[in-house]
Design a protein around this motif. Structure first.
Motif, mmCIF file in Angstrom:
data_model
loop_
_atom_site.group_PDB
_atom_site.id
_atom_site.type_symbol
_atom_site.label_atom_id
_atom_site.label_comp_id
_atom_site.label_asym_id
_atom_site.label_seq_id
_atom_site.Cartn_x
_atom_site.Cartn_y
_atom_site.Cartn_z
ATOM 1 N N GLY A 34 0.838 -1.192 0.000
ATOM 2 C CA GLY A 34 0.000 0.000 0.000
ATOM 3 C C GLY A 34 0.868 1.235 0.000
ATOM 4 O O GLY A 34 2.030 1.175 0.391
ATOM 5 N N ARG A 214 -2.434 -8.480 0.498
ATOM 6 C CA ARG A 214 -3.519 -7.594 0.935
ATOM 7 C C ARG A 214 -3.071 -6.166 0.666
ATOM 8 O O ARG A 214 -1.933 -5.824 0.963
ATOM 9 C CB ARG A 214 -3.808 -7.779 2.423
ATOM 10 C CG ARG A 214 -4.307 -9.156 2.726
ATOM 11 C CD ARG A 214 -4.533 -9.422 4.203
ATOM 12 N NE ARG A 214 -4.812 -10.846 4.356
ATOM 13 C CZ ARG A 214 -3.875 -11.780 4.406
ATOM 14 N NH1 ARG A 214 -2.606 -11.463 4.385
ATOM 15 N NH2 ARG A 214 -4.215 -13.053 4.480
ATOM 16 N N MET A 216 -3.504 -2.255 1.432
ATOM 17 C CA MET A 216 -4.083 -1.264 2.339
ATOM 18 C C MET A 216 -4.110 0.091 1.665
ATOM 19 O O MET A 216 -3.183 0.479 0.952
ATOM 20 C CB MET A 216 -3.276 -1.146 3.638
ATOM 21 C CG MET A 216 -3.658 -2.186 4.663
ATOM 22 S SD MET A 216 -2.875 -1.857 6.265
ATOM 23 C CE MET A 216 -4.092 -0.784 7.031
ATOM 24 N N HIS A 217 -5.196 0.802 1.935
ATOM 25 C CA HIS A 217 -5.338 2.158 1.408
ATOM 26 C C HIS A 217 -6.185 2.934 2.404
ATOM 27 O O HIS A 217 -7.261 2.480 2.777
ATOM 28 C CB HIS A 217 -6.009 2.109 0.033
ATOM 29 C CG HIS A 217 -6.188 3.447 -0.596
ATOM 30 N ND1 HIS A 217 -5.168 4.368 -0.667
ATOM 31 C CD2 HIS A 217 -7.254 4.025 -1.187
ATOM 32 C CE1 HIS A 217 -5.604 5.450 -1.277
ATOM 33 N NE2 HIS A 217 -6.871 5.274 -1.595
ATOM 34 N N SER A 220 -7.754 0.946 5.368
ATOM 35 C CA SER A 220 -8.561 -0.261 5.142
ATOM 36 C C SER A 220 -7.841 -1.236 4.216
ATOM 37 O O SER A 220 -7.021 -0.823 3.397
ATOM 38 C CB SER A 220 -9.888 0.095 4.459
ATOM 39 O OG SER A 220 -10.588 1.018 5.222
ATOM 40 N N MET A 222 -8.261 -2.832 1.061
ATOM 41 C CA MET A 222 -9.188 -2.606 -0.048
ATOM 42 C C MET A 222 -9.162 -3.733 -1.080
ATOM 43 O O MET A 222 -10.026 -3.791 -1.947
ATOM 44 C CB MET A 222 -8.940 -1.241 -0.710
ATOM 45 C CG MET A 222 -7.509 -0.933 -1.058
ATOM 46 S SD MET A 222 -7.026 -1.257 -2.755
ATOM 47 C CE MET A 222 -8.102 -0.239 -3.677
ATOM 48 N N ALA A 223 -8.205 -4.646 -0.978
ATOM 49 C CA ALA A 223 -8.187 -5.792 -1.895
ATOM 50 C C ALA A 223 -7.364 -6.895 -1.261
ATOM 51 O O ALA A 223 -6.430 -6.627 -0.500
ATOM 52 C CB ALA A 223 -7.577 -5.407 -3.233
ATOM 53 N N GLU A 224 -7.721 -8.126 -1.587
ATOM 54 C CA GLU A 224 -6.991 -9.284 -1.061
ATOM 55 C C GLU A 224 -7.039 -10.351 -2.142
ATOM 56 O O GLU A 224 -8.093 -10.588 -2.724
ATOM 57 C CB GLU A 224 -7.719 -9.765 0.216
ATOM 58 C CG GLU A 224 -7.051 -10.926 0.885
ATOM 59 C CD GLU A 224 -7.682 -11.281 2.250
ATOM 60 O OE1 GLU A 224 -8.202 -10.375 2.942
ATOM 61 O OE2 GLU A 224 -7.660 -12.470 2.590
ATOM 62 N N ASN A 233 -5.954 -5.944 -10.661
ATOM 63 C CA ASN A 233 -7.022 -5.179 -10.009
ATOM 64 C C ASN A 233 -6.916 -3.682 -10.370
ATOM 65 O O ASN A 233 -5.935 -3.019 -10.056
ATOM 66 C CB ASN A 233 -6.896 -5.392 -8.488
ATOM 67 C CG ASN A 233 -8.001 -4.721 -7.714
ATOM 68 O OD1 ASN A 233 -8.312 -3.561 -7.927
ATOM 69 N ND2 ASN A 233 -8.589 -5.468 -6.793
ATOM 70 N N ASP A 235 -8.527 -1.057 -9.246
ATOM 71 C CA ASP A 235 -8.497 -0.113 -8.117
ATOM 72 C C ASP A 235 -7.098 -0.017 -7.540
ATOM 73 O O ASP A 235 -6.647 1.061 -7.153
ATOM 74 C CB ASP A 235 -9.464 -0.567 -7.012
ATOM 75 C CG ASP A 235 -10.907 -0.477 -7.464
ATOM 76 O OD1 ASP A 235 -11.187 0.356 -8.349
ATOM 77 O OD2 ASP A 235 -11.739 -1.249 -6.954
ATOM 78 N N ILE A 239 -4.662 3.423 -7.216
ATOM 79 C CA ILE A 239 -4.071 4.091 -6.049
ATOM 80 C C ILE A 239 -2.560 4.220 -6.206
ATOM 81 O O ILE A 239 -1.969 5.195 -5.763
ATOM 82 C CB ILE A 239 -4.426 3.425 -4.697
ATOM 83 C CG1 ILE A 239 -3.933 2.010 -4.608
ATOM 84 C CG2 ILE A 239 -5.907 3.517 -4.397
ATOM 85 C CD1 ILE A 239 -4.006 1.451 -3.182
#
Ligand SMILES: Nc1ncnc2c1ncn2[C@@H]1O[C@H](COP(=O)(O)OP(=O)(O)O)[C@@H](O)[C@H]1O
Ligand SMILES: [Mg+2]
Length: 245
Positions: A34, A214, A216-217, A220, A222-224, A233, A235, A239
């Motif tokens: 992240g 995993r 993090m953003h 949270s 936000m994807a795993e 992905n 998203d 980011i």
């Protein structure tokens, strides 16, 4: 073996970690990636008792550890390295690892204390395993940056962990050094039968070492998913591109 449920932590008005839940299986090699400021280090601080969550629970090997001190959590078998190198710069590489072993032995109140000879052997084994066997007499502060980061991993191994949490172990390394380190960590973790959770800022570094990633953003997850899923992905790509701008 490790379960994180709805863990949340705010600093003033800032939600640094927001409702994070995940599980690690024994022997799993996974990572958290992240952008800077996503909450990765804060999450580690929560997992190792350095800060307490506002909400949520953490369990290791079926027992809740949420309210334990860092030292109790370490004793249970969770070892952790720090994002900023945390060695004793004036001691030799050997002494850094041996101090970790001695202090772990004291903390564990093991009645079968190891003799000096066994401690020295174990120290040498750890130094060999991280590739610093031939630099063990070097003053730690004079080692190259990459070697200091490896030493940090050696010190973490000296606490006899079952689960190791490494916070950006390749920070400040060249791409070649990073790849070598990731390869070494993977080999060590496999050989020692450990479970690994690896924090990394640079996405490309973690693909080689992660069965699961995993992302993090803003506090949270936000994807795993698998490295392939994360790579594809949209998203996640967004980011990371946003951060570059
Ligand atoms: N002790 C603290 N007090 C106040 N804010 C903090 C503290 N620790 C971290 N933060 C803030 O929490 C956010 C997440 O930081 P951090 O967990 O270090 O992110 P990462 O490791 O993903 O780069 C950042 O905005 C950071 O400034
Ligand atoms: Mg961090």
């Amino acid at each position: 073996m490790f379960r994180v449920e709805h863990v949340t932590k705010s600093f003033g008005g800032l939600m640094a970690v927001s409702d994070v839940s995940f599980e690690l299986k024994k022997g799993e090699l996974s990572s958290i990636i992240g952008p800077n400021g996503a909450g990765k280090t804060t999450l580690f601080n929560l997992l190792t008792g350095h800060i307490k969550p506002d909400e949520g629970r953490i369990a290791f090997e079926g027992k809740e550890i949420t309210d334990l001190s860092p030292h109790e959590i370490c004793k249970r078998g969770i070892g952790r390295s720090f994002q900023r190198t945390n060695i004793f710069p004036r001691l030799s590489a050997f002494d850094n690892v041996q101090v970790a072993l001695i202090s772990w032995q004291r903390k564990s109140r093991n009645i079968f204390l190891k003799s000096d000879r066994l401690l020295r052997e174990e120290t040498n084994d750890i130094l060999d395993s991280i590739g610093l066997g031939n630099k063990k007499e070097t003053t730690a502060g004079l080692l190259a940056h990459g070697d200091q980061r490896l030493l940090e991993i050696g010190i973490t191994l000296g606490t006899h962990p079952m689960l190791i949490l490494l916070d950006e172990p390749t920070a400040g390394m060249s791409p070649e050094e990073s790849n070598k380190t990731v390869e070494l960590v993977r080999k060590l973790v496999r050989e020692m039968g450990l479970t690994l959770l690896f924090i990394e800022h640079d996405m490309s570094v973690v693909f080689g070492i992660s069965e699961k990633i995993r992302v993090m953003h803003m506090g949270s997850v936000m994807a795993e998913g698998s490295p392939e899923e994360i790579r594809a992905n949209d998203d996640v790509q967004r980011i990371y591109l946003a951060e570059e701008d």
